[in-house]
Scaffold this active site. Structure first.
Site, PDB file in Angstrom:
ATOM      1  CB  CYS A 164      -0.991  -0.002   1.149  1.00 22.18           C
ATOM      2  SG  CYS A 164      -0.209   0.163   2.739  1.00 22.18           S
ATOM      3  CB  CYS A 211       3.518  -0.048   3.197  1.00 24.32           C
ATOM      4  SG  CYS A 211       1.871  -0.687   3.129  1.00 24.32           S
ATOM      5  CG  ASP A 215      -1.305  22.872 -36.083  1.00 29.08           C
ATOM      6  OD1 ASP A 215      -1.566  24.038 -36.411  1.00 29.08           O
ATOM      7  OD2 ASP A 215      -0.341  22.223 -36.538  1.00 29.08           O
TER       8      ASP A 215
HETATM    9  P1  ADP Z   1       0.008  26.069 -40.015  1.00 32.48           P
HETATM   10  O1  ADP Z   1      -0.833  26.665 -38.954  1.00 32.48           O
HETATM   11  O2  ADP Z   1      -0.857  25.602 -41.133  1.00 32.48           O
HETATM   12  O3  ADP Z   1       0.957  25.045 -39.501  1.00 32.48           O
HETATM   13  P2  ADP Z   1       2.129  28.104 -40.287  1.00 32.48           P
HETATM   14  O4  ADP Z   1       1.846  28.962 -39.138  1.00 32.48           O
HETATM   15  O5  ADP Z   1       3.339  27.274 -40.256  1.00 32.48           O
HETATM   16  O6  ADP Z   1       0.854  27.247 -40.719  1.00 32.48           O
HETATM   17  O7  ADP Z   1       2.219  29.002 -41.579  1.00 32.48           O
HETATM   18  C1  ADP Z   1       1.143  29.797 -41.971  1.00 32.48           C
HETATM   19  C2  ADP Z   1       1.286  30.252 -43.358  1.00 32.48           C
HETATM   20  O8  ADP Z   1       2.459  31.056 -43.506  1.00 32.48           O
HETATM   21  C3  ADP Z   1       1.452  29.163 -44.387  1.00 32.48           C
HETATM   22  O9  ADP Z   1       0.209  28.673 -44.790  1.00 32.48           O
HETATM   23  C4  ADP Z   1       2.173  29.868 -45.498  1.00 32.48           C
HETATM   24  O10 ADP Z   1       1.262  30.578 -46.279  1.00 32.48           O
HETATM   25  C5  ADP Z   1       3.040  30.863 -44.779  1.00 32.48           C
HETATM   26  N1  ADP Z   1       4.413  30.398 -44.611  1.00 32.48           N
HETATM   27  C6  ADP Z   1       5.042  30.098 -43.460  1.00 32.48           C
HETATM   28  N2  ADP Z   1       6.311  29.733 -43.695  1.00 32.48           N
HETATM   29  C7  ADP Z   1       6.483  29.765 -45.025  1.00 32.48           C
HETATM   30  C8  ADP Z   1       7.585  29.488 -45.913  1.00 32.48           C
HETATM   31  N3  ADP Z   1       8.773  29.078 -45.463  1.00 32.48           N
HETATM   32  N4  ADP Z   1       7.375  29.649 -47.217  1.00 32.48           N
HETATM   33  C9  ADP Z   1       6.197  30.047 -47.689  1.00 32.48           C
HETATM   34  N5  ADP Z   1       5.150  30.321 -46.931  1.00 32.48           N
HETATM   35  C10 ADP Z   1       5.275  30.203 -45.621  1.00 32.48           C
HETATM   36 MG    MG Z   2       1.780  23.448 -37.933  1.00 37.10          MG
END
Ligand code: ADP
Ligand code: MG
Length: 726
Positions: free
Chosen positions: A47, A50, A422
């Site tokens: 337990c 213990c 997400d």
């Molecule tokens: P999620 O929430 O879908 O994971 P992120 O926050 O990573 O998306 O990115 C949001 C948006 O920012 C993407 O949909 C894209 O349009 C743009 N983005 C982010 N990083 C890049 C990159 N390296 N090249 C081109 N677009 C980018």
């Molecule tokens: Mg993401």
């Protein structure tokens, strides 16, 4: 939550030593042992109470500066200057067995365990005594023998507890039995001793069984592997294998180390790690994990981690730590037990004294009732009710590829009202591909546009960037430098002396571009669920590229299963544009969607959900959503196998990408909560009933002990139901 996480990380430094694996292979997995501390594996701990007492006793030994006993895992960590032998002897004096962790506990079958044997012997003697008593002969010598055989271990533990100034159940039981003998109730006294000894032995046995059944279900990596050295294949113990070595795994063999496939191909059953029932195809470059089974082909693996750092070893540590963490409900039980026992003992003293002294009642009757109360003052069943359930449930989930980092999260998960997903990498595969290339400037061809975009993106880890680089793989690459990423927006880099931007409309607006006139083209693509990114420099938007990600096949099912499980609000969070987000959300049938979010906005969205709906769980892949995962009441990371940070920071980690583990783990949590509540209600209810019964003289000594032992056993068995399939 953030505090909890901090605590957990902190705990890692101290708790790591008392967590680990014990079974036949345990010596094969290196333990991170704190310097100066020794870890012991214990057996016979029946337990939580213990465990606490043993801890106190060891800590009081001369030459011991710290001791920690972990009831759930049956491990003890001691910082000491005395010999290990002395510590083991002290543990044995307290009635338990200890070996240095890594050694093997000689766990005899129950009929060879001294405590079980003693209990059985006293049972036989008791039967004989009762028969002789019935026959009208003097059975007192036999009753004394029952007390001596059955009570020896009990009295010994009670004596040591008394020495360390703790009110111990063993001590109280012996007092009750001796008291009964003193007023001539020999048969009662002897029965109390027998039932208590037997109940305890049985309880210790079931607890050891629970622990070992969980351990054996999480199958382990083999202790040896075939290593190729100068063209020869040599069987080598895993702890002698170094990173970079080449290991050969034959068909049907279990893989012994974490590594990447460097030759051959096969399907690997990863159930031990991820809980996935279907084997996963592995080719050159893919990761494989220790503990998984190679099905048909031969594989050549380049070792990437030492045996002690393998994903499996990390999972096991994590599980044991989690099992040791107290659930909030357990804290309630602890506080209750702390006041309950002294209160009932006080009540017992009053009952023995007050009626005879002040009301002229018969002393014998009330003294007897007081003895019954001493027996009832044991909170045994109550104390064990929560840990046994949590241990079983966490064992169950880890077998299914879900790591729950402690009872707290199990409790919280049982209360979840809203779930936020997400999008990228969680609901979708996170491996977008190029679908459209739109040059806006006459001087740009698709090839030129993609080459320019790839020059920037090749430095980026973002899924969109990967899609772009893959799309430009056939063309000659352009050199670039000074790469800068803008999370949630895009990136820029210098190409031929020009700063080239690649990213979404937000990045372009913020950087002084005008994307307004491409709106119609862009929105058409976005309405199809595509992500459009612009490419431009010197205030000219050269063109755009659309990429599309595919939904995981079980995303929609997971959303539906969650809704069926009673989650009232399911939301999607994404950094993607609103049109694409809406298109995907309508396919998945989520209740809400937040789009265009920067990583920090995701955290704000979680905060909003919390204030609207209560307990919120957030599921992400750990890319860009770490703050949101941390802020949610429960942060669930998925696809964690191989990623140490995600494994460590998430409250709950899904080893695989299978979203359907989510409804499973919610159901498991609810069931666990229900079992814990049943156990607590049952144990407290029984006590109340018996206290009332004693007062009116309905309860006798042996019935009180029987009820206590029976209740502990019922509670344990009820908790153990959680090991089974949900
Ligand atoms: P999620 O929430 O879908 O994971 P992120 O926050 O990573 O998306 O990115 C949001 C948006 O920012 C993407 O949909 C894209 O349009 C743009 N983005 C982010 N990083 C890049 C990159 N390296 N090249 C081109 N677009 C980018
Ligand atoms: Mg993401």
């Amino acid at each position: 939550m953030s505090l909890n996480k901090f605590k957990q990380l902190n705990n890692k430094c101290t708790d790591a030593c008392c967590s680990g694996i014990h079974n036949e292979h345990e010596a094969d997995i290196a333990e991170p042992v704190q310097s100066g501390a020794t870890v012991f594996s214990l057996s016979g701990l029946d337990c939580a109470d213990c465990a606490a007492k043993l801890e106190k006793r060891i800590a009081m030994m001369k030459g011991v500066s710290a001791a920690k006993v972990n009831f759930s895992t049956s491990k003890m960590t001691v910082t000491h200057s005395v010999s290990e032998r002395d510590i083991i002897t002290t543990v044995q004096q307290a009635g338990y067995q200890a070996v240095r962790h890594g050694g093997k506990i000689i766990s005899n079958p129950w009929w060879q365990q001294p405590r079980m044997l003693a209990a059985a012997a006293s049972g036989v003697l008791l039967t004989a005594a009762l028969i002789i008593d019935r026959a009208g002969l003097n059975a007192i010598p036999l009753y004394i023998m029952v007390m001596l055989t059955g009570g020896f271990h009990v009295a010994k533990s009670g004596f040591y507890a008394l020495k360390s100034m703790t009110l111990d159940m063993n001590f109280l039981m012996i007092t009750a039995a001796l008291g009964a003998a003193a007023i001539g109730e020999w048969s009662e006294g002897a029965t109390v001793v027998f039932l208590f000894a037997f109940g305890n032995a049985l309880q210790a046995y079931t607890m050891d069984k629970t622990r070992s059944s969980i351990r054996s279900l999480m199958e382990l990596a083999p202790p040896e592997a075939l290593v190729r050295i100068n063209g020869n294949e040599i069987r080598t113990r895993v702890e002698e294998i170094s990173i970079g070595d080449t290991v050969i795994v034959k068909p049907g063999e279990r893989i012994a180390v974490d590594g990447t496939v460097s030759g051959g191909s096969s399907a690997v059953n990863q159930a031990a790690i991820t809980g996935e029932s279907m084997p996963v195809n592995k080719q050159t470059g893919d990761s494989v994990y220790a503990g998984t089974v190679n099905t048909h082909g031969a594989l050549e693996i380049t070792v990437t981690r030492k045996a002690g750092d393998s994903t499996l070893a990390k999972i096991m540590h994590s599980v044991e730590e989690a099992q040791a963490q107290k659930a909030p409900m357990q804290q309630f039980v602890d506080i209750f037990a702390k006041y309950y026992t002294p209160a009932v003992i006080l009540f017992a003293v009053l009952i023995a004294a007050v009626p005879p002294l002040f009301f002229g009642a018969e002393f014998g009757t009330w003294f007897y009732r007081a003895l019954v109360l001493l027996v009832i003052s044991c909170p045994c069943a109550l104390v064990i009710s929560t840990p046994v359930s949590i241990v079983s449930a966490i064992g169950n989930s880890s077998r299914n590829g879900v790591l729950i980092k402690g009872g707290v999260f199990m409790e919280r998960l049982g209360q979840v009202k809203a779930v936020a997903f997400d999008k990228t990498g969680t609901l979708t595969h996170g491996r977008p591909e190029i679908t459209d290339v739109l040059p806006f400037e006459p001087s740009f061809t698709a090839e030129k546009l993609l080459t320019l975009a790839a020059a920037v993106e090749r430095w980026s880890e973002h899924p969109v960037a990967k899609a772009v680089t893959a799309g430009a793989a056939d063309y000659t690459a352009l050199p670039s430098e000074n790469f800068i990423a803008f999370p949630g927006r895009g990136a820029k880099a210098d190409v031929n002396g020009q700063t080239v931007y690649v990213g979404n409309a937000r990045l372009f607006e913020e950087s002084g571009f005008n994307t307004g006139r491409y709106d119609t083209d862009v929105s058409k693509l976005e309405e199809q669920g595509k992500t459009v990114i612009f490419i431009g420099y010197a205030n000219t938007v050269c063109g755009a590229v659309a990429v599309a990600d595919t939904l995981r096949h079980n995303s929609r099912e997971a959303v539906q299963a969650l809704r069926k499980a009673g989650i009232s609000h399911i939301t999607m969070l994404t950094g993607d544009n609103s049109r694409a987000a809406a298109a995907i959300s309508s396919v998945l049938d989520t209740d809400g969607v937040y789009s265009g979010l920067l990583p920090e906005d995701k955290a704000a969205a979680v905060r909003e959900l919390k204030s609207k709906y209560g307990t919120v769980a957030m599921i992400g892949d750990g890319v860009n959503d770490a703050p949101a995962l941390a802020l949610a009441d429960i942060g669930i990371a998925m696809g964690v196998a191989g990623s140490d940070t995600a494994l460590e920071t998430a409250d709950i980690a899904l080893m695989s990408d299978e979203l359907n583990k989510l409804p499973y783990v919610i159901k498991l949590s609810r069931k666990t909560l229900a079992v814990i509540k049943q156990n607590i209600t049952f144990s407290i209810g029984l006590k109340v009933l018996f206290i009332a019964g004693t007062f009116f003289g309905f309860v006798n000594l042996w019935l009180a002990v029987l009820a206590d032992m029976g209740a502990s056993l019922i509670v344990t068995l009820n908790g153990m139901r959680l090991i089974r399939k949900i």
